[in-house]
Design a protein around this motif. Structure first.
Motif, PDB file in Angstrom:
ATOM      1  N   TRP A  35      40.660  38.545  -0.925  1.00  0.00           N
ATOM      2  CA  TRP A  35      41.534  39.199  -1.913  1.00  0.00           C
ATOM      3  C   TRP A  35      41.243  40.702  -1.967  1.00  0.00           C
ATOM      4  O   TRP A  35      42.163  41.523  -1.963  1.00  0.00           O
ATOM      5  N   ALA A  36      39.964  41.071  -1.987  1.00  0.00           N
ATOM      6  CA  ALA A  36      39.590  42.488  -2.054  1.00  0.00           C
ATOM      7  C   ALA A  36      40.077  43.233  -0.817  1.00  0.00           C
ATOM      8  O   ALA A  36      40.582  44.364  -0.916  1.00  0.00           O
ATOM      9  N   TYR A  37      39.950  42.626   0.339  1.00  0.00           N
ATOM     10  CA  TYR A  37      40.415  43.248   1.588  1.00  0.00           C
ATOM     11  C   TYR A  37      41.916  43.526   1.521  1.00  0.00           C
ATOM     12  O   TYR A  37      42.383  44.609   1.897  1.00  0.00           O
ATOM     13  N   LYS A  38      42.683  42.570   1.020  1.00  0.00           N
ATOM     14  CA  LYS A  38      44.134  42.757   0.916  1.00  0.00           C
ATOM     15  C   LYS A  38      44.479  43.846  -0.096  1.00  0.00           C
ATOM     16  O   LYS A  38      45.369  44.669   0.138  1.00  0.00           O
ATOM     17  N   MET A  39      43.781  43.860  -1.224  1.00  0.00           N
ATOM     18  CA  MET A  39      44.068  44.851  -2.254  1.00  0.00           C
ATOM     19  C   MET A  39      43.755  46.270  -1.773  1.00  0.00           C
ATOM     20  O   MET A  39      44.429  47.227  -2.150  1.00  0.00           O
ATOM     21  N   ALA A  40      42.763  46.420  -0.931  1.00  0.00           N
ATOM     22  CA  ALA A  40      42.342  47.749  -0.469  1.00  0.00           C
ATOM     23  C   ALA A  40      43.291  48.340   0.558  1.00  0.00           C
ATOM     24  O   ALA A  40      43.237  49.542   0.837  1.00  0.00           O
ATOM     25  N   GLY A  41      44.163  47.516   1.139  1.00  0.00           N
ATOM     26  CA  GLY A  41      45.148  48.022   2.094  1.00  0.00           C
ATOM     27  C   GLY A  41      44.515  48.673   3.309  1.00  0.00           C
ATOM     28  O   GLY A  41      43.513  48.207   3.848  1.00  0.00           O
ATOM     29  N   GLY A  42      45.084  49.802   3.711  1.00  0.00           N
ATOM     30  CA  GLY A  42      44.626  50.489   4.915  1.00  0.00           C
ATOM     31  C   GLY A  42      43.201  50.979   4.830  1.00  0.00           C
ATOM     32  O   GLY A  42      42.529  51.145   5.857  1.00  0.00           O
ATOM     33  N   ALA A  43      42.702  51.200   3.618  1.00  0.00           N
ATOM     34  CA  ALA A  43      41.310  51.663   3.471  1.00  0.00           C
ATOM     35  C   ALA A  43      40.320  50.624   3.976  1.00  0.00           C
ATOM     36  O   ALA A  43      39.244  50.962   4.466  1.00  0.00           O
ATOM     37  N   ALA A  44      40.681  49.342   3.857  1.00  0.00           N
ATOM     38  CA  ALA A  44      39.798  48.279   4.356  1.00  0.00           C
ATOM     39  C   ALA A  44      39.965  48.066   5.856  1.00  0.00           C
ATOM     40  O   ALA A  44      39.054  47.586   6.523  1.00  0.00           O
ATOM     41  N   LEU A  45      41.132  48.425   6.375  1.00  0.00           N
ATOM     42  CA  LEU A  45      41.352  48.291   7.818  1.00  0.00           C
ATOM     43  C   LEU A  45      40.483  49.267   8.596  1.00  0.00           C
ATOM     44  O   LEU A  45      39.962  48.954   9.668  1.00  0.00           O
ATOM     45  N   ARG A  46      40.311  50.452   8.041  1.00  0.00           N
ATOM     46  CA  ARG A  46      39.481  51.472   8.693  1.00  0.00           C
ATOM     47  C   ARG A  46      38.004  51.219   8.407  1.00  0.00           C
ATOM     48  O   ARG A  46      37.644  50.495   7.488  1.00  0.00           O
ATOM     49  N   GLU A  47      37.150  51.859   9.204  1.00  0.00           N
ATOM     50  CA  GLU A  47      35.711  51.705   9.021  1.00  0.00           C
ATOM     51  C   GLU A  47      35.325  52.146   7.617  1.00  0.00           C
ATOM     52  O   GLU A  47      35.625  53.262   7.192  1.00  0.00           O
ATOM     53  N   SER A  48      34.677  51.255   6.904  1.00  0.00           N
ATOM     54  CA  SER A  48      34.285  51.538   5.521  1.00  0.00           C
ATOM     55  C   SER A  48      33.246  50.522   5.093  1.00  0.00           C
ATOM     56  O   SER A  48      33.033  49.499   5.757  1.00  0.00           O
ATOM     57  N   ALA A  49      32.636  50.787   3.957  1.00  0.00           N
ATOM     58  CA  ALA A  49      31.656  49.837   3.425  1.00  0.00           C
ATOM     59  C   ALA A  49      32.323  48.510   3.093  1.00  0.00           C
ATOM     60  O   ALA A  49      31.750  47.436   3.335  1.00  0.00           O
ATOM     61  N   LEU A  50      33.547  48.550   2.544  1.00  0.00           N
ATOM     62  CA  LEU A  50      34.235  47.310   2.201  1.00  0.00           C
ATOM     63  C   LEU A  50      34.551  46.499   3.451  1.00  0.00           C
ATOM     64  O   LEU A  50      34.377  45.276   3.473  1.00  0.00           O
ATOM     65  N   GLN A  51      35.024  47.177   4.505  1.00  0.00           N
ATOM     66  CA  GLN A  51      35.315  46.446   5.737  1.00  0.00           C
ATOM     67  C   GLN A  51      34.055  45.782   6.285  1.00  0.00           C
ATOM     68  O   GLN A  51      34.059  44.626   6.719  1.00  0.00           O
ATOM     69  N   ARG A  52      32.947  46.510   6.264  1.00  0.00           N
ATOM     70  CA  ARG A  52      31.697  45.960   6.778  1.00  0.00           C
ATOM     71  C   ARG A  52      31.252  44.762   5.934  1.00  0.00           C
ATOM     72  O   ARG A  52      30.825  43.731   6.477  1.00  0.00           O
ATOM     73  N   CYS A  53      31.359  44.884   4.610  1.00  0.00           N
ATOM     74  CA  CYS A  53      31.001  43.765   3.742  1.00  0.00           C
ATOM     75  C   CYS A  53      31.872  42.548   4.018  1.00  0.00           C
ATOM     76  O   CYS A  53      31.382  41.413   4.064  1.00  0.00           O
ATOM     77  N   PHE A  54      33.175  42.772   4.202  1.00  0.00           N
ATOM     78  CA  PHE A  54      34.110  41.686   4.501  1.00  0.00           C
ATOM     79  C   PHE A  54      33.678  40.960   5.775  1.00  0.00           C
ATOM     80  O   PHE A  54      33.599  39.727   5.814  1.00  0.00           O
ATOM     81  N   ARG A  55      33.358  41.727   6.811  1.00  0.00           N
ATOM     82  CA  ARG A  55      32.948  41.116   8.083  1.00  0.00           C
ATOM     83  C   ARG A  55      31.620  40.379   7.935  1.00  0.00           C
ATOM     84  O   ARG A  55      31.421  39.295   8.486  1.00  0.00           O
ATOM     85  N   ASP A  56      30.683  40.973   7.178  1.00  0.00           N
ATOM     86  CA  ASP A  56      29.374  40.343   7.002  1.00  0.00           C
ATOM     87  C   ASP A  56      29.482  39.044   6.204  1.00  0.00           C
ATOM     88  O   ASP A  56      28.801  38.054   6.507  1.00  0.00           O
ATOM     89  N   VAL A  57      30.316  39.052   5.166  1.00  0.00           N
ATOM     90  CA  VAL A  57      30.516  37.828   4.380  1.00  0.00           C
ATOM     91  C   VAL A  57      31.026  36.709   5.277  1.00  0.00           C
ATOM     92  O   VAL A  57      30.508  35.582   5.257  1.00  0.00           O
ATOM     93  N   TYR A  58      32.031  37.020   6.077  1.00  0.00           N
ATOM     94  CA  TYR A  58      32.620  35.962   6.905  1.00  0.00           C
ATOM     95  C   TYR A  58      31.706  35.546   8.049  1.00  0.00           C
ATOM     96  O   TYR A  58      31.745  34.388   8.490  1.00  0.00           O
ATOM     97  N   ALA A  59      30.856  36.438   8.514  1.00  0.00           N
ATOM     98  CA  ALA A  59      29.830  36.020   9.471  1.00  0.00           C
ATOM     99  C   ALA A  59      28.889  35.006   8.816  1.00  0.00           C
ATOM    100  O   ALA A  59      28.514  33.991   9.424  1.00  0.00           O
ATOM    101  N   GLY A  60      28.530  35.257   7.563  1.00  0.00           N
ATOM    102  CA  GLY A  60      27.654  34.336   6.845  1.00  0.00           C
ATOM    103  C   GLY A  60      28.267  32.970   6.623  1.00  0.00           C
ATOM    104  O   GLY A  60      27.552  31.962   6.568  1.00  0.00           O
TER     105      GLY A  60
END
Length: 409
Positions: free
Chosen positions: A350-375
């Motif tokens: 949900w957070a990734y979708k709400m952040a829009g393009g800011a989450a698509l680009r390299e950012s702390a939120l994008q990294r957290c999203f990827r790390d969560v799903y790796a876990g």
């Protein structure tokens, strides 16, 4: 191999939690470079070592803090909030390190821990063969060979912890109770392994959790322990939770730490967003839908975290009394981890979708999203474990006990 050392003065878990929080800026600042290197930077790892954090679960007799379970959760949570990969390396290596310190026979434990606090990492799945053998001077032990995947944090290690089936006369040696092959966790210097270097992954990129192999390395018997060891040779009752409890503890601290960071990063991104094109669209921060969604996400996160500390608090009180945890208590800590991971993964989507393009680009939120799903891909949070939790809670597993993979007689 890292230069071994020990903090000059043993520190309490409270001191180490304060240090973990004080290192937030450093850990955040190293995140992108960690990822680009596929392992933690020298600055990050030095901070972990020099602060004493690499000994927070090590027994006091070896200079560690011997943190309680709830104290350990808070330390892992704090570091994982700052950077997911750093938190993962810390928790994974502490699990292997503390169990070796608590469970190895005296001679091996003294050799490894007496003058230094090492980092032990690896893979406990019994993918190796430990052939009964003797050293040239007649010492009893095993010849260890095998291939292991997902050696969590192994590129940062001094020693490797590897699971293996004991082989005798060309066949697996069976447990005394007849329940299956005997398995040992073998501790060997990292220099005896070959690293595969195959860590091209979506998330947790800086953990250095590569595959590795060991070929015919002699392991003295004293440098092995039972994989589900709850019979400690030193240290307090916290080690009675064994590998099942310790791995659950580590993964739980990781997910609640990074889950908090996801929502905090989203709040920053949305708060900084300007209105839409030409001012014709209201900023997301002004919409009722976003407000409602954030409230719902916050409730999901906080209720998951509350469940975690409720069941771990109950288990810690049991340990404080000197008792062994019950099957139901292990069920509940495993259920809390599974639930928190599922809820935080959905919150992260949900957070990734709400952040829009800011989450698509390299950012702390994008990294957290990827790390969560790796876990989410770890077997500890698989549907199979959730099903076993449900079976026990429904009263359908009478007389059974937990192994890493599930319940058995």
């Amino acid at each position: 191999m890292n230069q071994l050392q020990r903090a000059s003065i043993p520190q309490s878990a409270t001191d180490l939690l304060q240090k973990a929080r004080a290192l937030d800026a450093l850990f955040r600042g190293q995140s992108a470079l960690n990822e680009s290197q596929g392992r933690l930077t020298a600055d990050t790892f030095s901070a972990l070592r020099e602060s004493g954090l690499l000994g927070f679960l090590v027994p006091e007799c070896f200079g560690g803090a011997e943190a309680s379970t709830t104290e350990a959760l808070e330390i892992i949570e704090a570091v994982s909030y700052s950077d997911g990969s750093t938190g993962w390396v810390l928790m994974a290596t502490q699990v292997c390190t503390c169990l070796a310190a608590a469970c190895l026979p005296a001679a091996a434990a003294q050799e490894i821990f007496e003058n230094a606090t090492p980092v032990i990492a690896g893979q406990g799945a019994p993918n190796g063969r430990a052939v009964i053998a003797e050293s040239k001077d007649g010492g009893k032990g095993f010849r260890l060979s095998g291939n292991w995947s997902y050696g969590s944090g192994i590129l940062h290690s001094d020693y490797i912890h590897s699971g293996a089936i004991v082989m005798e006369n060309g066949a697996p040696r069976m447990r005394a109770d007849g329940s299956g092959p005997e398995i040992r966790t073998c501790i060997v210097p990292t220099s005896k392994a070959t690293m595969e270097g195959n860590w091209e992954v979506m998330g947790l990129r800086a953990t250095g959790s590569v595959n590795y192999s060991i070929a015919d390395a002699f392991v003295p018997a004293d440098f092995t322990h039972a994989p589900e060891a709850v019979q400690r040779n030193r240290g307090g009752n916290v080690y009675a939770i064994g590998i099942i409890g310790m791995t659950t503890l580590g993964h739980t601290g990781f997910i609640i730490g990074i889950g908090r960071r996801v929502l905090d990063e989203l709040a920053i991104i949305i708060g900084d967003k300007p209105p839409g094109r030409g001012g014709s669209l209201a900023p997301l921060s002004a919409t009722q839908g976003y407000h409602e969604g954030f409230g719902h996400a916050e409730a999901r996160y906080r209720s998951s975290r509350a469940f975690v500390f409720d069941v771990w608090g109950d288990l810690q009180r049991c340990l404080d009394r000197g008792d062994a945890p019950s099957t139901r208590q292990i069920t509940l800590i495993r259920l809390a981890l599974n639930h928190a991971t599922s809820e935080i993964a959905e919150v992260s989507t949900w957070a990734y979708k709400m952040a829009g393009g800011a989450a698509l680009r390299e950012s702390a939120l994008q990294r957290c999203f990827r790390d969560v799903y790796a876990g989410t891909q770890h077997f500890l949070v698989s549907p199979a474990v959730l099903q076993e939790c449900g079976r026990e809670l429904a009263g359908l597993a009478k007389g059974m006990a937990w192994t890493l993979l599930g319940l058995r007689k």
